[in-house]
Design a protein around this motif. Structure first.
Motif, PDB file in Angstrom:
ATOM      1  N   PRO A  84       8.674 -22.958 -24.530  1.00  0.00           N
ATOM      2  CA  PRO A  84       9.073 -21.565 -24.252  1.00  0.00           C
ATOM      3  C   PRO A  84       8.250 -20.596 -25.085  1.00  0.00           C
ATOM      4  CG  PRO A  84      10.716 -22.664 -25.612  1.00  0.00           C
ATOM      5  CD  PRO A  84       9.739 -23.723 -25.193  1.00  0.00           C
ATOM      6  N   ALA A  85       8.051 -19.404 -24.554  1.00  0.00           N
ATOM      7  CA  ALA A  85       7.213 -18.412 -25.227  1.00  0.00           C
ATOM      8  C   ALA A  85       7.870 -17.846 -26.475  1.00  0.00           C
ATOM      9  CB  ALA A  85       6.884 -17.272 -24.255  1.00  0.00           C
ATOM     10  N   ARG A  86       9.206 -17.791 -26.478  1.00  0.00           N
ATOM     11  CA  ARG A  86       9.882 -17.149 -27.598  1.00  0.00           C
ATOM     12  C   ARG A  86      11.308 -17.680 -27.718  1.00  0.00           C
ATOM     13  NH1 ARG A  86      12.765 -12.461 -25.517  1.00  0.00           N
ATOM     14  NH2 ARG A  86      12.449 -12.306 -23.280  1.00  0.00           N
ATOM     15  N   VAL A  87      11.969 -17.278 -28.799  1.00  0.00           N
ATOM     16  CA  VAL A  87      13.332 -17.722 -29.088  1.00  0.00           C
ATOM     17  C   VAL A  87      14.204 -16.497 -29.361  1.00  0.00           C
ATOM     18  CG1 VAL A  87      14.801 -19.058 -30.664  1.00  0.00           C
ATOM     19  CG2 VAL A  87      12.533 -19.926 -30.033  1.00  0.00           C
ATOM     20  N   LEU A  88      15.400 -16.506 -28.805  1.00  0.00           N
ATOM     21  CA  LEU A  88      16.376 -15.440 -29.024  1.00  0.00           C
ATOM     22  C   LEU A  88      17.580 -16.024 -29.760  1.00  0.00           C
ATOM     23  CD1 LEU A  88      17.273 -12.458 -28.301  1.00  0.00           C
ATOM     24  CD2 LEU A  88      18.440 -13.470 -26.330  1.00  0.00           C
ATOM     25  N   MET A  89      18.045 -15.324 -30.775  1.00  0.00           N
ATOM     26  CA  MET A  89      19.198 -15.805 -31.548  1.00  0.00           C
ATOM     27  C   MET A  89      20.233 -14.700 -31.701  1.00  0.00           C
ATOM     28  SD  MET A  89      17.308 -17.834 -34.672  1.00  0.00           S
ATOM     29  CE  MET A  89      17.874 -19.527 -34.715  1.00  0.00           C
ATOM     30  N   GLN A  90      21.494 -15.105 -31.785  1.00  0.00           N
ATOM     31  CA  GLN A  90      22.530 -14.193 -32.253  1.00  0.00           C
ATOM     32  C   GLN A  90      22.959 -14.661 -33.637  1.00  0.00           C
ATOM     33  OE1 GLN A  90      25.348 -16.016 -32.539  1.00  0.00           O
ATOM     34  NE2 GLN A  90      25.968 -16.953 -30.606  1.00  0.00           N
TER      35      GLN A  90
END
Length: 891
Positions: A84-90
């Motif tokens: 994946p190109a990027r990672v999203l976190m909460q």
């Protein structure tokens, strides 16, 4: 970025408004012939481009590309590596993720290696959205007060995140009070087509991501392929490890027609969830197509894509089309980006228009949108759709099942009110969650319902806790511009914060008099929320029936004050003129809503996102330590260095002998049941720990806010107040029985006794084990309790992956075996053999059950280590230890 071998010679150039972009073309030469013949779904084309760009002959081979190019939308037993190109976190999952990275840096120092080797290799955005709790509500100071409380409670966590923002490359933090990660992703972070400077060339490729929240799938509305993974898997992706996956089944879902007057996108998605759950799409991609997409704006698509975890799919994907471009323009993306998205997708055969040809799918479903009716879902599963007209019947059945049939009409006095409370009353009415607050039509619809209700003289019932928690500040902009916020305020739906709030259990306390009435009379009460999750024990400990609904319906049920009502035929109440007021009297027309939607412009988005990373004064004043490594404060009850990188967790795979059953669980056990979430019960092991560390009950905060402290989280694992362990059928909650004993004890206490005796333990369960949110602590806590294997009939995707990522062995019963046919009671000991030799994906292991009467039974269990990469992770003690070992070896 890996340099591709490009054995298919697909590298090409694309000219857009005078700028040249390099890309890997899917339609050229030998590969183009395969792709055309296979009629690939667009979501698979995104995966295929990913392989072309990362072809290195090792992690990605020519054979992988061919297998995917020929898949025809059908699953194949072929493993490939996805980057994946990027990672999203909460922040609930992000804080422990950053804690792990900090601990890995410390572990590298102990091994004499450079701690700077631990750095995200892909862009990572962490949005603080899970920490605000609705302590204050119903007045103009609610937002300010809740922010102040949030900052006070979470200062240690926020100081730590500020350290991480300065210590790690490619890591940015969106401060609290900004919005929900998925809505911020939709409105600002996502690009649909990503660009990157590589070897002096501007490389263009599809925007893709994984996120540490299951509702990351919302971004598929913009044609961005993304889904939720556990924090463990996300950390691996951050550190450059590809995600190992098998060629997926893609289920096509055809949408035709248009929504009828008065029907919302929420009504539509609850029907979609029901259909797809019934069909069965766990572990599969769902791709939407059909003429109905032309009438379905991005906001409505986002509502559908968001709830992919609820229908069980890996993702719910929408191809890019003119609606996508319109939304990107509305939300303030620049014109060059828009031009690139359209040109790139048309060049790659990823564009949907009137010439779009239906791809080949593994299976298809179809829904005429015009047949959708007003819906809710509940009382404890999002796939259990209930038409509005049937809600009274449904809640009455639920109350009767709880043994309250004789009391169903009995009124209970409420202190300070002339009106009594009853079973089925609504005590929480919450406009919350990215699912719906990202959708202007339903938010403005809620405002219009409030306006018309105020004009009629209706008021919310005194026992209803009302709240409005948008997913971004843009919502406030357009509600205030339309003059609707004052109408919502009039009914008590004041702004309480920008975050997930009620949907994740941060609903806060009910008023004392309401809690007293419920507790003293054992009332079965309801919440109505515009969220996506309503599992048992999630929303509030005292609320047993939880209903998902559109924001306008949330307002309506707040006014009615009860779910024991048919809003299609019964009045909400009486207006100021003494006449009955029906839902139809205050429901806005589609034209009224549309006229307000048209007033939203891109300046609203540009204004609110111009300083998205700056935060308010509270955030800017937070001071934090600096440096490459983090010295964990020993006295902190929020942040502690975890033991995952100590020798006892570093692999050493061998046969499991003499294991005791720690818990014997049924079907549909969710990660909410397993992972600590929501408020910390006052009589729990976690509460005892906090008191021992001089924390007062009022300052317990939530489990989610304390996910950076393994001591608290392991004490809360399997501690949900609604979990049922069949070893102690007479008790509800996190209890078990030690083998050979009769006295129930907390699961944590028994686990510690087993560990002190060097006795391994296992969890045994039923079907769909681990449904729900992508909670890494459901796996981390399992590991720290000493559980070596989880044996069930079937797993939900994310939790199985998380177990592997922490070095816990996932196993499935085979044939007709299950906990019932094997007559398991918890008094057995189990041997699992064959782990000491060479391990292979999905192999069968011999297990011997030793019964209390001295008899034995031999069974076969199937490994759910599904790929070779997962086998390696398991043998290393989990993915993080696998990465750490490789980095230490390269020192």
């Amino acid at each position: 970025m890996l340099r591709s071998k490009d054995s298919f010679k697909t590298q090409s150039n694309l000219e857009v408004n005078g700028q040249t972009y390099t890309y890997y073309a899917l339609n050229g030469g030998e590969l183009g012939e395969m792709v055309e013949a296979a009629r690939l779904p667009v979501s698979v084309k995104v995966l295929l481009e990913n392989l072309l760009r990362h072809e290195d002959g090792e992690t990605c081979s020519r054979e992988d590309i061919v297998a995917l190019a020929k898949s025809r939308g059908k699953a194949a037993d072929h493993e490939f590596a996805y980057h994946p190109a990027r990672v999203l976190m909460q922040d609930f999952t992000g804080v422990p993720g950053v804690v792990d990275l900090a601990a890995m840096r410390n572990a590298l120092v102990k091994r004499g290696a450079d701690p700077q080797k631990i750095n995200p290799l892909s862009p990572v955005d962490l949005v603080i959205d899970h920490s605000v709790t609705i302590d204050k509500f119903g007045d103009s100071s609610s937002f300010k007060d809740n922010v102040a409380i949030e900052m006070g409670r979470n200062l240690e966590r926020y100081q730590f995140l500020k350290w991480g923002q300065g210590a790690f490359n490619n890591f940015s933090v969106v401060p609290p009070g900004t919005g929900i990660c998925h809505q911020v992703n939709l409105e600002y972070l996502a690009k649909s087509v990503w660009t990157e400077k590589v070897d002096g060339q501007q490389l263009a490729y599809p925007d893709t991501l994984v996120g540490t929240d299951s509702h990351t799938t919302m971004i598929n509305a913009l044609g961005v392929l993304g889904w939720g993974v556990g924090g463990i898997e996300a950390e691996a992706a951050m550190l450059g490890q590809p995600i190992s996956m098998l060629v997926p089944d893609v289920v096509g879902f055809e949408l035709t027609g248009e929504l009828q007057e008065g029907i919302t996108a929420t009504d539509l998605v609850l029907r979609v969830v029901e259909m797809l759950r019934e069909h069965g799409v766990v572990g599969k991609f769902v791709e939407f197509y059909g003429d109905g997409l032309a009438h379905l704006p991005i906001a409505d698509r986002a509502t559908i894509a968001n709830m992919a975890p609820e229908y069980g799919a890996t993702c719910g994907f929408f191809p890019i089309d003119n609606q996508t471009i319109n939304y990107l323009r509305l939300s303030g993306r620049d014109e060059q980006q828009l031009a690139l998205v359209e040109a790139y997708c048309k060049a790659q055969g990823m564009w949907r228009d009137e010439n779009y040809q239906t791809p080949d799918f593994a299976a298809t479903l179809s829904l005429d949108i015009s047949t959708v009716e007003p819906n809710l879902a509940g009382p404890k599963r999002p796939q259990d759709r209930v038409p509005v007209k049937n809600l009274k019947e449904s809640i009455d059945s639920f109350i009767e099942l709880a043994g309250k049939k004789d009391q169903i009409d009995t009124g209970v006095a409420l202190k300070g009110s002339d009106e009594p409370m009853h079973h089925g009353d609504v005590v929480i009415a919450a406009i919350t969650s990215c699912t719906n607050t990202s959708n202007p039509a339903v938010m403005l619809g809620a405002g219009l319902v409030a306006r018309k209700a105020v004009e009629k003289g209706l008021k919310v019932k005194p026992w209803v806790k009302t709240s409005l928690a948008p997913g971004s500040r843009v919502v406030t902009e357009y509600l205030e511009k339309a003059g609707l916020q004052k109408d919502l305020d009039e009914l008590g739906f004041n702004l309480v914060g920008y975050g997930c709030t009620t949907c994740i259990g941060n609903s806060g306390p009910l008023p004392d008099e309401v809690e007293q009435a419920i507790s003293e009379n054992d009332l079965i009460v309801s919440s109505v929320l515009s969220g996506n999750r309503n599992f048992e024990g999630r929303i509030h400990p005292l609320v047993r029936a939880n209903w998902l609904a559109s924001p306008p319906l949330v307002v309506a049920y707040g006014l009615a004050g009860t779910t024991r009502i048919d809003l299609s035929s019964e009045p909400l109440g009486k207006g100021s003129d003494g006449q009955p007021v029906y839902l139809k009297d205050i429901w806005p027309t589609n034209a009224e809503i549309d006229s307000l939607v048209q007033t939203i412009d891109n300046e609203m988005f540009r204004k609110e996102y111009a300083s998205v990373f700056d935060g308010d004064e509270n955030w800017r004043l937070i001071e934090s330590v600096k440096g490459a490594t983090y010295e964990f404060p020993r006295e902190s009850t929020y942040i502690q260095e975890p033991p995952f990188f100590e020798p006892e967790y570093a692999g050493n795979v061998g046969d499991i002998k003499g294991a005791s059953i720690l818990a014997l669980l049924g079907d549909s056990v969710t990660t909410d049941h397993i992972s600590p979430a929501g408020s910390i019960p006052k009589d729990s092991p976690a509460a005892q720990f906090l008191r021992e560390h001089k924390v007062q009950d009022k300052d317990f905060n939530s489990y989610g806010s304390r996910r950076g402290n393994h001591e608290i989280m392991m004490r809360g694992t399997f501690g949900n107040i609604r979990i049922r362990n069949e070893m102690v059928p007479e008790i509800e909650g996190g209890y078990t029985r030690k083998r050979g004993e009769k006295e129930p004890k907390f699961i944590y206490d028994v686990a510690m006794e087993y560990q002190a005796e060097n006795t391994p333990s296992v969890i045994v369960g039923g079907k769909e084990y681990g449904t729900g949110s992508s909670r890494d602590w459901a796996a981390k806590g399992t590991l720290l309790l000493g559980v070596k294997a989880v044996i069930v009939e079937s797993f939900e995707r994310i939790h199985r992956s998380n177990l592997v990522g922490m070095g816990v062995l996932p196993l499935q019963f085979t044939g007709d075996d299950d906990r019932k046919s094997l007559q398991l009671t918890g008094d057995e000991q189990i041997d699992i053999l064959g782990l000491e030799g060479e391990l292979k994906p999905k192999q069968l292991f011999k297990a011997i059950i030793h019964y209390a009467d001295g008899s034995e039974r031999e069974i076969e269990l199937q490994s759910r280590l599904d790929t070779l990469v997962e086998v390696k992770y398991y043998q290393s003690g989990g993915v993080l230890n696998f990465v750490l070992d490789r980095l230490a070896e390269s020192a």
